[in-house]
Design an enzyme around this catalytic site. Structure first.
Site, PDB file in Angstrom:
ATOM      1  N   ASP A 310      89.112   5.750  85.718  1.00  0.00           N
ATOM      2  CA  ASP A 310      88.271   6.675  86.449  1.00  0.00           C
ATOM      3  C   ASP A 310      89.159   7.528  87.337  1.00  0.00           C
ATOM      4  O   ASP A 310      90.115   7.022  87.902  1.00  0.00           O
ATOM      5  CB  ASP A 310      87.311   5.878  87.337  1.00  0.00           C
ATOM      6  CG  ASP A 310      85.900   6.049  86.891  1.00  0.00           C
ATOM      7  OD1 ASP A 310      85.610   7.128  86.333  1.00  0.00           O
ATOM      8  OD2 ASP A 310      85.098   5.130  87.091  1.00  0.00           O
ATOM      9  N   ASP A 524      83.056   0.069  87.380  1.00  0.00           N
ATOM     10  CA  ASP A 524      82.317  -0.723  88.344  1.00  0.00           C
ATOM     11  C   ASP A 524      80.813  -0.562  88.221  1.00  0.00           C
ATOM     12  O   ASP A 524      80.066  -1.464  88.497  1.00  0.00           O
ATOM     13  CB  ASP A 524      82.781  -0.410  89.773  1.00  0.00           C
ATOM     14  CG  ASP A 524      82.806   1.075  90.064  1.00  0.00           C
ATOM     15  OD1 ASP A 524      82.350   1.855  89.196  1.00  0.00           O
ATOM     16  OD2 ASP A 524      83.272   1.451  91.142  1.00  0.00           O
TER      17      ASP A 524
END
Lengths: 693, 562
Positions: A310, A524
């Site tokens: 990310d 996440d």
């Protein structure tokens, strides 16, 4: 740092004592048979022991045979000890984890009433209440409220973390403690299957299954053991023939000597250390606060060649800051700043706050309580946020800020068109790696706020390290392609996926996999779960949602995404340690031949006391008995000597495969050839000095 | 060594080197079904064979189907040859009225020729009719060689293909091997050999009276046609008992040169075929480099040992058992080539070599016949070592090992190690049995000396690795040896072929993994050295104790006596 601290102490007397005790328990044949190499040694030690006892009963005790037997038992014991030491670390860890689970009561809500029941009676789907000071009784999801939670029992990190209902921070773990406020939790794991239980199992090594590479190596080692068995068995035949030729009636190739030769030849070094290497590989990860759900995942991480990261929080610091107001269509900068300021006053995101700060810094604007202002929060659907201000005549002034696409849709709906000047400016900002935010009042575009994300210091070097190891990094970002490209260039990633949605991420992983790549991904959020599950190595942040944690095969307790680099290193190290010790073990055999064979064959075809095959004894050892015993002792001691290497792993530096191969070959291949020549010679000198043979 | 010896060795390697890319490239074309210069002539014949045999030649097979057809075909070949030998007395083309071959010997011979070993427990001119030679042995010479080529090609296909369970069509590979490669080369070579004086006739044996007035029988027969395929197909079974030491099989230095060249021709070219078919020529060159280094090292040691002379005889040259027509250097080159390349034909008696040269001959075979090796068999044997090397090296760099983009996992390791160790296990166990049993000991010519152990070790090594050459001295035509050697040949052949086919199938279905800087290259010097080390270490570790009690102690005894 509950977990970490423990591992800083490699040697611990209590642990050593316990490992010694365990080594004896492991002498049980049912345990031994699981490791074919050591099982052969074990059987050899038993047979050799029987020969010694027979000797005693027939009144011809052989001290030499006794010593061989003793050292064969030491070999078995040392291998047990290596495994016990590796397991010992896990066991101690598991005990401290278990403590955190005991005597917990849960305040369970059943039929609207709160009951106090032991945590072990909780079922999946129960709803419990936790207030400040309570220990959370089981894994669950926060369905109501927000609280700070101390997760030190799991992570070793004592700074409390925020857990709240909804969003990506809703998962709580049993055994952690609520520090403030009150939350309502829905239990989502069955008893005995909670995260903590899983963790205990993992660190204890109870649920450890051999990994594919371990299986392949075990096959190799077992086959080698079998062939060496045949070599030694057939050797007896050849020796019998040769003795017949040279007219010798008393053989040196006695059963204990043949067993000694066999045990020296079979790969006891790697065979004895194999399980210790596997267990400690897992432990090394835990030391870095990463929990691997299986050994397979650890090993797979060594094979990773594509890494999906990310952008936010991993590559960049994460918070985009407003850097500049750029007005368009002749509007004043101050007007733009003022509108942006009002629109952002109630915006609590870091971007929103940074707009307020910038406006204050540049134009001294202060927050004013404006009546009739209604804050419109950001929604993913509209892609913008803003404020509605009632002015006179029931008229409402709408101020919005958001992405170009969102604002241009908004403007078009209001019956105007988006000015091309703004588009050009936005593109320019995006090209430089910034994020343009358009600001509109009613239907007039006032200008653009330039937001900038800052690339983390040192991340570029990490990526070039990864590239050297053969790993390609791909940045995932929700940004538009231009912004993404600029940040990608600055951070030095190999590729990027702009405007990534869960579907795009998943598709990309599948594409890479179909090209034969091994993909790792860190995530996440719940929307990362499919991609995490698809990736070969999915690392979920401990702070992430339960869905993400279940989808991944590793959990990072520190929530530090660059951790994957260490995970990859650990995976590689695990394989390298096995490879290095296998090579070392096989290379050792050469020296052992040169020690034992001349001792066995020395008297064959001898015209005086020196047979022609004495010429093979290039080590010039003091006597045949001493030569054989020295080889057996070396073979046993090398296991003990290599335990630290097995547990710590061989040194793994980021370098390309070719140089790594050369380096390891020269250390463990060439070293394995030379070391036993020196070692056996030294032991021989000591033995003859002590006059043991 | 004088200048002519150097010229001989130099021209040998040069011509071999030139032939490798030419023949290797041609073979790649053939097996990929591409058009080549023989297509216009051979294709009609090929199609006719498919029609005749009702062969669905476009159908691809999985490894199981391939293995089934291969085994059935080889078994039928065995049965046909066995019956031919058992009933040769009742069959035509038997001018010397040879009787039927006894069952034990017939079975041993049938196994031997079916497995490409060509171990001969008999003398051709004394036992066999022309029909048995031509229709039986020569046919199997072609078919067993072609079988080896088929297996090698399937392994290459397994490496090349991606997520594909099929590894080719056995009947097509077999037909093409024979029609495009073995047959044309044999025809050319036999014509050359006939030009040198190798005989080719169906005449009765000649009965002559020598100058001393003694009666002598001189055998005749279709020799040239059989010698060509014997050399090209790494078969090695001679028409005559004396093999290529006999002037009718190998009359001139030129015929000797051609035959020595023919031994390595196809096995060496196969490395190029491999590189060409997998798309990385360097990979083929790397394997060839490993073979050449091992070959020249062995050749050098053997030459050195042989040329040093016998210390017990004041350094006299080892000329016993050698043809003076050829001399030491060509004899040692032939010996090294024939043992390295699982051929087994001889132009001198290996038993009479110096102990170290004899050791090299045994060692060449003990390496598992991977230094050039049999046609096809050498390549797939070498690739088994490559798989093991890649596995160890892969672990050392911290990656699941892969070769040419294919992951090497537990299944491949299991099969590769089986293929590598099965022949070795057989050699050890059977030799040890022979050394301690009465029937084993009674056949030794040099019983009671280390040379007797060398004889036995040589015989089982030769059989289990499908080489077929004999050390001479051992009387192998006994029930004990016919049986154990026959078993060794079968195990040594099919306990390698089956695992190779399994690997071909399992690699074929795997995904291709593109190389990165984390993958180590398999086409450079480091890998070649590692591969050589692997072969030498496995060979040395397994056989060092046995060799120490055989040729090594012989050598040491010779030195101490001198």
């Amino acid at each position: 740092m509950a977990i970490s601290n423990f591992f800083f102490k490699i040697v611990d007397w209590k642990m050593l004592k316990r490992a010694c005790k365990d080594s004896f328990y492991k002498l049980h044949p049912c345990v031994q048979i699981k490791n074919p190499v050591m099982f052969v040694t074990y059987i050899g030690a038993i047979i050799s022991g029987i020969v010694v006892i027979q000797g005693i009963s027939s009144g011809s005790f052989s001290f030499f045979n006794f010593q061989i037997t003793l050292w064969l038992w030491f070999t078995v014991f040392f291998a047990n000890f290596a495994e016990a030491i590796a397991e010992g670390k896990g066991k101690a860890q598991a005990e401290s984890l278990r403590k955190s689970r005991q005597d917990i009561y849960a305040r369970c809500i059943r039929n609207g009433n709160e009951e106090k029941i032991p945590a072990c009676e909780l079922k999946k789907g129960d709803v419990v209440v936790c207030e400040a000071g309570d220990t959370i009784p089981g894994d669950g999801e926060v369905i109501e409220g927000i609280a700070s939670v101390n997760e030190s029992a799991i992570t070793g990190e004592s700074a409390p973390v925020i857990r709240e209902s909804g969003g990506d921070r809703s998962a709580v773990t049993g055994g952690t403690k609520v520090m403030s406020d009150r939350i309502v939790i829905k239990i989502i794991s069955e008893q005995g299957k909670s995260f903590l239980d899983h963790l205990i199992h993992l660190v204890e090594g109870a649920s450890r299954k051999p990994t594919p590479n371990e299986v392949a190596l075990a096959i190799l080692l077992t086959s080698m053991t079998i062939i060496f068995l045949l070599i030694v068995a057939s050797l007896k035949g050849f020796v019998v023939y040769s003795e017949f030729c040279s007219g010798i009636h008393q053989t040196t190739a006695t059963l204990p000597v043949l067993i000694a030769l066999l045990v020296c030849l079979i790969p006891t070094t790697i065979g004895g250390l194999l399980s210790a290497i596997g267990i400690s590989g897992m432990d090394r990860l835990i030391r870095q606060n990463v929990i691997a759900m299986s050994g397979k995942a650890v090993e797979a991480s060594g094979d990773i060649d594509v890494l999906l990261l990310d952008k936010t929080g991993t590559i960049t610091l994460g918070d985009r800051m407003a850097m500049q107001f750029i007005p368009v269509c002749g509007h004043k900068t101050e007007a733009l700043a003022k509108a942006s300021h009002i629109a952002s006053l109630s915006d609590q995101t870091p971007e929103g706050r940074s707009v307020v700060i910038l406006a204050k810094k540049q134009f001294g604007l202060r927050a004013v309580q404006s009546t009739g202002a209604k804050f419109i929060p950001f929604s993913a659907e509209t892609g913008m946020s803003g404020v509605d201000i009632s002015i006179k005549d029931q008229r409402v002034s709408k101020i919005r800020k958001g992405s170009l696409e969102a604002i241009s849709r908004f403007v078009e709906r209001e019956g105007n068109c988006f000015p091309s000047e703004a588009k050009e400016i936005a593109e320019k900002i995006a090209k430089q790696g910034g994020t343009p935010l358009a600001v509109v009042e009613d239907k007039n575009v006032l200008g653009i706020i330039a937001l900038q994300d800052v690339v983390k210091h040192g991340i570029r070097e990490r990526f070039s390290e990864l590239r050297r190891m053969g790993i390609r990094t791909i940045m995932i970002t929700g940004d538009n392609p231009l912004t993404a490209a600029a940040i990608a260039a600055e951070a030095g990633v190999d590729d990027f996926i702009p405007q990534a949605t869960p579907e795009i991420k998943l598709k990309r992983i599948r594409e890479e996999q179909s090209l034969g790549h091994m993909v790792a991904m860190i995530g996440d959020g719940t929307n990362d779960a499919p991609a995490l599950a698809q990736a070969d190595v999915g690392v979920a942040m401990n702070s992430g949602t339960q869905a993400a944690r279940e989808a991944g095969n590793m959990i990072d307790l520190d929530n530090n995404p660059t951790k994957l680099i260490e995970v990859v290193q650990t995976g590689k190290q695990l394989l390298m340690t096995r490879g290095a010790l296998t090579t070392f073990s096989i290379a050792n055999d050469v020296a052992k031949y040169f020690a034992i064979l001349p001792a066995m064959f020395g008297t064959l075809y001898a015209t005086n006391s020196f047979g022609p095959l004495m010429a093979l004894g290039i080590m010039n050892l003091s006597s045949p008995q001493s030569a054989i015993l020295s080889a057996v002792i070396f073979n046993a001691l090398i296991i003990i000597a290599l335990i630290p290497l097995a547990i710590k792993g061989v040194r793994c530096q980021p370098m390309d495969a070719q140089s790594l191969l050369k380096r390891n070959l020269s250390i463990y291949g060439a070293g394995g050839l030379i070391a036993p020549f020196i070692g056996i010679k030294i032991i021989d000198i000591i033995l003859s000095w002590l006059s043991l043979v | 060594m004088d200048i002519s010896d150097f010229l001989f060795l130099f021209s040998y390697f040069i011509i071999l080197g030139i032939s490798i890319p030419l023949l290797g490239g041609f073979m790649a074309q053939v097996f990929q079904g591409k058009k080549n210069f023989l297509t216009p002539v051979v294709e009609p014949l090929e199609k006719w064979i498919y029609r005749l045999g009702k062969i669905p030649y476009q159908k691809e097979m999985t490894w199981r189907e391939y293995a089934k057809d291969l085994l059935i075909f080889n078994f039928l070949g065995l049965v046909v040859l066995l019956f031919l030998l058992l009933f040769q007395g009742h069959l035509p083309l038997n001018p010397e009225k040879k009787g039927n071959v006894p069952f034990g010997l017939a079975l041993n011979t049938a196994i031997s020729f079916m497995t490409n070993t060509n171990w001969q427990a008999y003398s051709g001119e004394q036992i066999l009719s022309y029909a048995s030679q031509m229709l039986g042995l020569a046919v199997q010479n072609f078919l067993s060689a072609a079988t080896g080529m088929c297996v090698a090609i399937t392994l290459i296909r397994g490496i090349v293909r991606r997520q594909n369970a099929c590894i080719g069509n056995f009947w097509v590979d077999l037909t093409r091997s024979v029609l495009y490669i073995l047959l044309p080369l044999s025809i050319v070579l036999s014509v050359f050999l006939m030009s040198q004086g190798v005989i080719q006739n169906f005449s009765d044996y000649a009965h002559v009276t020598t100058l001393e007035g003694a009666e002598q029988v001189i055998p005749m027969g279709p020799v040239a046609s059989q010698v060509a395929i014997k050399q090209l197909g790494t078969n090695g079974g001679g028409f005559l008992g004396a093999n290529s030491t006999h002037p009718y099989e190998n009359p001139t230095p030129f015929s000797n040169f051609l035959q020595t060249l023919a031994i390595l021709l196809i096995p060496a070219a196969f490395t190029y075929t491999f590189g060409s078919m997998v798309g990385y020529k360097k990979e083929g060159w790397a394997i060839l480099a490993a073979m050449i280094i091992l070959f020249t090292a062995c050749l050098s040691i053997a030459l050195w040992a042989e040329l040093a002379g016998n210390p017990t005889l004041d350094g006299m040259a080892f000329l016993e058992g050698k043809e003076v027509r050829f001399g030491i250097v060509p004899s040692i080159l032939w010996g090294t080539a024939t043992t390295a390349a699982s051929n087994g034909s001889v132009n001198s008696m290996h038993s009479s070599f110096s102990p170290l040269a004899g050791l090299i001959m045994i060692l060449n075979m003990m390496f598992g016949e991977v230094v050039f090796g049999g046609v096809g068999a050498g390549l797939y044997g070498m690739l088994m070592f490559v798989i093991l090397t890649v596995f160890i090296a892969g672990l050392m760099v911290g990656r699941t090992p892969e070769y040419l983009g294919k992951k090497i996992e537990a299944r491949e390791i299991k099969m590769a190690i089986l293929a590598v160790l099965a022949p070795s296990a057989i050699i050890l166990v059977f030799s040890a049995i022979a050394c301690v049993s009465k029937p084993g000991l009674s056949s030794m010519l040099h019983r009671g000396t280390p040379h007797g152990l060398s004889e036995v070790l040589y015989a089982f090594t030769s059989a289990a690795n499908n080489n077929g050459s004999a050390f001479a001295g051992l009387n192998a035509n006994t029930a004990f040896y016919n049986c154990l050697l026959g078993l060794s040949m079968l195990i040594g052949r099919f306990m390698v072929i089956i695992p190779v086919l399994v690997i071909a199938g399992s690699l074929g279905v795997k995904k291709y993994i593109p190389p990165s800087s984390g993958t180590f290259a398999t086409d450079n010097g480091v890998f070649v050295i590692l591969l050589i080390a692997m072969i030498v270490i496995v060979g040395a570790l397994v056989f060092f104790p046995a060799l120490a009690l055989g040729p090594i102690v012989e050598h040491l005894l010779m030195i101490s006596a001198g």
